[in-house]
Design a protein around this motif. Sequence first.
Motif, PDB file in Angstrom:
ATOM      1  N   GLY A  37       6.777 -55.402  44.390  1.00  0.00           N
ATOM      2  CA  GLY A  37       5.388 -55.845  44.374  1.00  0.00           C
ATOM      3  C   GLY A  37       4.663 -55.322  43.141  1.00  0.00           C
ATOM      4  O   GLY A  37       3.876 -56.037  42.511  1.00  0.00           O
ATOM      5  N   PHE A  38       4.944 -54.083  42.784  1.00  0.00           N
ATOM      6  CA  PHE A  38       4.370 -53.511  41.560  1.00  0.00           C
ATOM      7  C   PHE A  38       4.888 -54.234  40.315  1.00  0.00           C
ATOM      8  O   PHE A  38       4.183 -54.351  39.314  1.00  0.00           O
ATOM      9  N   ALA A  39       6.134 -54.716  40.380  1.00  0.00           N
ATOM     10  CA  ALA A  39       6.684 -55.483  39.260  1.00  0.00           C
ATOM     11  C   ALA A  39       5.873 -56.753  39.038  1.00  0.00           C
ATOM     12  O   ALA A  39       5.525 -57.109  37.902  1.00  0.00           O
ATOM     13  N   TRP A  40       5.568 -57.453  40.127  1.00  0.00           N
ATOM     14  CA  TRP A  40       4.761 -58.678  40.059  1.00  0.00           C
ATOM     15  C   TRP A  40       3.384 -58.373  39.483  1.00  0.00           C
ATOM     16  O   TRP A  40       2.882 -59.094  38.607  1.00  0.00           O
ATOM     17  N   MET A  41       2.763 -57.294  39.949  1.00  0.00           N
ATOM     18  CA  MET A  41       1.447 -56.908  39.453  1.00  0.00           C
ATOM     19  C   MET A  41       1.508 -56.526  37.972  1.00  0.00           C
ATOM     20  O   MET A  41       0.600 -56.851  37.196  1.00  0.00           O
ATOM     21  N   THR A  42       2.582 -55.850  37.581  1.00  0.00           N
ATOM     22  CA  THR A  42       2.765 -55.479  36.172  1.00  0.00           C
ATOM     23  C   THR A  42       2.807 -56.721  35.284  1.00  0.00           C
ATOM     24  O   THR A  42       2.196 -56.753  34.213  1.00  0.00           O
ATOM     25  N   GLY A  43       3.507 -57.751  35.749  1.00  0.00           N
ATOM     26  CA  GLY A  43       3.548 -59.012  35.015  1.00  0.00           C
ATOM     27  C   GLY A  43       2.167 -59.623  34.864  1.00  0.00           C
ATOM     28  O   GLY A  43       1.820 -60.158  33.802  1.00  0.00           O
ATOM     29  N   GLY A  44       1.365 -59.515  35.920  1.00  0.00           N
ATOM     30  CA  GLY A  44      -0.003 -60.025  35.869  1.00  0.00           C
ATOM     31  C   GLY A  44      -0.863 -59.277  34.865  1.00  0.00           C
ATOM     32  O   GLY A  44      -1.624 -59.877  34.092  1.00  0.00           O
ATOM     33  N   PHE A  45      -0.741 -57.945  34.867  1.00  0.00           N
ATOM     34  CA  PHE A  45      -1.507 -57.133  33.913  1.00  0.00           C
ATOM     35  C   PHE A  45      -1.071 -57.405  32.473  1.00  0.00           C
ATOM     36  O   PHE A  45      -1.897 -57.428  31.554  1.00  0.00           O
ATOM     37  N   LEU A  46       0.233 -57.614  32.262  1.00  0.00           N
ATOM     38  CA  LEU A  46       0.723 -57.964  30.925  1.00  0.00           C
ATOM     39  C   LEU A  46       0.143 -59.306  30.477  1.00  0.00           C
ATOM     40  O   LEU A  46      -0.199 -59.494  29.302  1.00  0.00           O
ATOM     41  N   GLY A  47       0.034 -60.224  31.428  1.00  0.00           N
ATOM     42  CA  GLY A  47      -0.555 -61.522  31.118  1.00  0.00           C
ATOM     43  C   GLY A  47      -1.993 -61.392  30.660  1.00  0.00           C
ATOM     44  O   GLY A  47      -2.427 -62.060  29.703  1.00  0.00           O
ATOM     45  N   LYS A  48      -2.762 -60.526  31.329  1.00  0.00           N
ATOM     46  CA  LYS A  48      -4.153 -60.306  30.934  1.00  0.00           C
ATOM     47  C   LYS A  48      -4.235 -59.601  29.584  1.00  0.00           C
ATOM     48  O   LYS A  48      -5.109 -59.887  28.763  1.00  0.00           O
ATOM     49  N   ALA A  49      -3.319 -58.652  29.345  1.00  0.00           N
ATOM     50  CA  ALA A  49      -3.324 -57.913  28.075  1.00  0.00           C
ATOM     51  C   ALA A  49      -3.009 -58.817  26.887  1.00  0.00           C
ATOM     52  O   ALA A  49      -3.512 -58.596  25.779  1.00  0.00           O
ATOM     53  N   LEU A  50      -2.188 -59.850  27.126  1.00  0.00           N
ATOM     54  CA  LEU A  50      -1.772 -60.750  26.046  1.00  0.00           C
ATOM     55  C   LEU A  50      -2.473 -62.101  26.131  1.00  0.00           C
ATOM     56  O   LEU A  50      -1.966 -63.119  25.646  1.00  0.00           O
ATOM     57  N   ILE A  51      -3.649 -62.104  26.725  1.00  0.00           N
ATOM     58  CA  ILE A  51      -4.359 -63.357  27.009  1.00  0.00           C
ATOM     59  C   ILE A  51      -4.716 -64.131  25.743  1.00  0.00           C
ATOM     60  O   ILE A  51      -4.810 -65.353  25.740  1.00  0.00           O
ATOM     61  N   ILE A  58      13.115 -58.703  36.266  1.00  0.00           N
ATOM     62  CA  ILE A  58      13.036 -60.165  36.402  1.00  0.00           C
ATOM     63  C   ILE A  58      11.718 -60.564  37.057  1.00  0.00           C
ATOM     64  O   ILE A  58      11.078 -61.545  36.662  1.00  0.00           O
ATOM     65  N   HIS A  59      11.260 -59.788  38.044  1.00  0.00           N
ATOM     66  CA  HIS A  59       9.996 -60.095  38.719  1.00  0.00           C
ATOM     67  C   HIS A  59       8.800 -59.858  37.807  1.00  0.00           C
ATOM     68  O   HIS A  59       7.764 -60.513  37.966  1.00  0.00           O
ATOM     69  N   VAL A  60       8.914 -58.939  36.860  1.00  0.00           N
ATOM     70  CA  VAL A  60       7.845 -58.747  35.871  1.00  0.00           C
ATOM     71  C   VAL A  60       7.663 -60.032  35.057  1.00  0.00           C
ATOM     72  O   VAL A  60       6.535 -60.505  34.848  1.00  0.00           O
ATOM     73  N   THR A  61       8.776 -60.616  34.612  1.00  0.00           N
ATOM     74  CA  THR A  61       8.691 -61.866  33.836  1.00  0.00           C
ATOM     75  C   THR A  61       8.125 -63.000  34.687  1.00  0.00           C
ATOM     76  O   THR A  61       7.343 -63.820  34.202  1.00  0.00           O
ATOM     77  N   ALA A  62       8.506 -63.042  35.970  1.00  0.00           N
ATOM     78  CA  ALA A  62       7.995 -64.084  36.867  1.00  0.00           C
ATOM     79  C   ALA A  62       6.494 -63.932  37.073  1.00  0.00           C
ATOM     80  O   ALA A  62       5.747 -64.919  37.052  1.00  0.00           O
ATOM     81  N   GLY A  63       6.040 -62.691  37.278  1.00  0.00           N
ATOM     82  CA  GLY A  63       4.615 -62.431  37.446  1.00  0.00           C
ATOM     83  C   GLY A  63       3.822 -62.797  36.202  1.00  0.00           C
ATOM     84  O   GLY A  63       2.702 -63.324  36.292  1.00  0.00           O
ATOM     85  N   PHE A  64       4.402 -62.531  35.044  1.00  0.00           N
ATOM     86  CA  PHE A  64       3.757 -62.862  33.770  1.00  0.00           C
ATOM     87  C   PHE A  64       3.566 -64.375  33.642  1.00  0.00           C
ATOM     88  O   PHE A  64       2.467 -64.856  33.332  1.00  0.00           O
ATOM     89  N   ILE A  65       4.621 -65.135  33.903  1.00  0.00           N
ATOM     90  CA  ILE A  65       4.555 -66.595  33.775  1.00  0.00           C
ATOM     91  C   ILE A  65       3.598 -67.179  34.808  1.00  0.00           C
ATOM     92  O   ILE A  65       2.763 -68.046  34.497  1.00  0.00           O
ATOM     93  N   PHE A  66       3.684 -66.703  36.056  1.00  0.00           N
ATOM     94  CA  PHE A  66       2.842 -67.242  37.124  1.00  0.00           C
ATOM     95  C   PHE A  66       1.366 -67.027  36.822  1.00  0.00           C
ATOM     96  O   PHE A  66       0.558 -67.966  36.907  1.00  0.00           O
ATOM     97  N   ASN A  67       0.990 -65.799  36.497  1.00  0.00           N
ATOM     98  CA  ASN A  67      -0.431 -65.498  36.283  1.00  0.00           C
ATOM     99  C   ASN A  67      -0.999 -66.257  35.090  1.00  0.00           C
ATOM    100  O   ASN A  67      -2.144 -66.720  35.130  1.00  0.00           O
ATOM    101  N   ASN A  68      -0.217 -66.412  34.031  1.00  0.00           N
ATOM    102  CA  ASN A  68      -0.682 -67.181  32.877  1.00  0.00           C
ATOM    103  C   ASN A  68      -0.880 -68.644  33.236  1.00  0.00           C
ATOM    104  O   ASN A  68      -1.917 -69.242  32.910  1.00  0.00           O
ATOM    105  N   TYR A  69       0.094 -69.223  33.922  1.00  0.00           N
ATOM    106  CA  TYR A  69      -0.002 -70.648  34.227  1.00  0.00           C
ATOM    107  C   TYR A  69      -1.014 -70.943  35.339  1.00  0.00           C
ATOM    108  O   TYR A  69      -1.672 -71.986  35.325  1.00  0.00           O
ATOM    109  N   PHE A  70      -1.150 -70.020  36.293  1.00  0.00           N
ATOM    110  CA  PHE A  70      -2.125 -70.235  37.364  1.00  0.00           C
ATOM    111  C   PHE A  70      -3.541 -70.244  36.786  1.00  0.00           C
ATOM    112  O   PHE A  70      -4.361 -71.103  37.127  1.00  0.00           O
TER     113      PHE A  70
END
Length: 396
Positions: free
Chosen positions: A258-272, A314-326
């Motif tokens: 779950g933290f991996a998914w959240m990490t991907g989301g935070f990376l998405g915001k950092a690289l917005i 792998i879940h970090v990358t999934a979280g990154f892609i999901f949050n950016n596209y959502f």
Amino acid sequence: MKTLKEKNQFIATILAFAVIPMSGLATDIYLPSMPSMAAELHKSEASIQLTLSIFLISYGITQFFAGSIVDSFGRYRVSMLSLALFVVSFIITATTKDIMVIYAMRVLQGILSGFAVVSKRAFFVDVYEGDKRKHYLSIMTIVWSVGPIIAPFIGGYLQKHFGWQSNFYVLAGYSLLLLLLEFIFSGETLKKRNPFHIDFLIKEYNSMFKTKDFFYGMLMCGLSYSIVMFFNLCGSFIIEHKMGYSEVVAGSVSLILGFAWMTGGFLGKALINKAFLPKIRYANFMQIILIILMFATSYFTSNIYSLVIFAFLIHVTAGFIFNNYFAYCIGRFPNSAGVAGGLTGGVAFIITSAISYGIVSVIKPEIQLQVAEGYFVLGILGLFILSMIKIRKAHI
């Protein structure tokens, strides 16, 4: 109709934040209990995994029309009815031994989750304006992600000490507490009711489906979340049955992922501010490389540590892609953000449910190598969609 009093606005806001994670709690709290449910109910793993998939399908379908209904009938009434039915449905789930009754209750709980989350999301738009609204909506996104993170960790301990039924009793108690507090402190926040027009919704959805970049964005959201749900469906069975660890360990693994998914989301915001498609392609490329490494490593070592390390990355990358596209899909139609958000969420969860359950049913993962196979299918599907986006120039 009881309206929200200004003096209760802060408490009502806290209660709205407490309702938002309900969908994540309802899906993830019993993940460590799935093997025990299968054993006690004398059902196959696939039968128990289906309880999660049908929840996601009903939750996804509900988002297609929930926004229009809460705009027509009000937020407070819909929220109160949802919480009341939550209590009843969770108690029935905990007390029955009939898998068909559990399926029916999971469908109902998915529908109720859709209405509860949408009504509380609208609450913040009704009550707050400007920067304050943006602030609370950003917090809401973080709070929503907390549910799937903490739920299986709690569920692992509940399973160990009290059995699988305790998960649903806890959810019933939580819903009842929120129902009572909502009745005391909350109230209606909708100032102007809009009539429910199905023709308008169909017209809007038709227009959005024809918008290529939006359409492919929804597909990428569904594929990205499928990676998480694929592991959720099979992870507990592998960790508990095949590796011999306890329910608490299975819950802790879900917490880490779950933290991996959240990490991907935070990376998405950092690289917005980075170019959109290049960073998505790079994330998908990294995802496939990690999956190939997971394949190769599986022939030399296969234990809970290697499984979790690769799944985490792998879940970090999934979280990154999901949050950016959502975020992209919701912002694609600024004048119809509510409809766009409902359609994106609905399609994403339906895709997630169908694909993740389908892959688990075909592969039937029992070892790390087979988990890598499932990830590989999803990674290649993501690469295919990104290739179609490039070929069809489906991006603005």
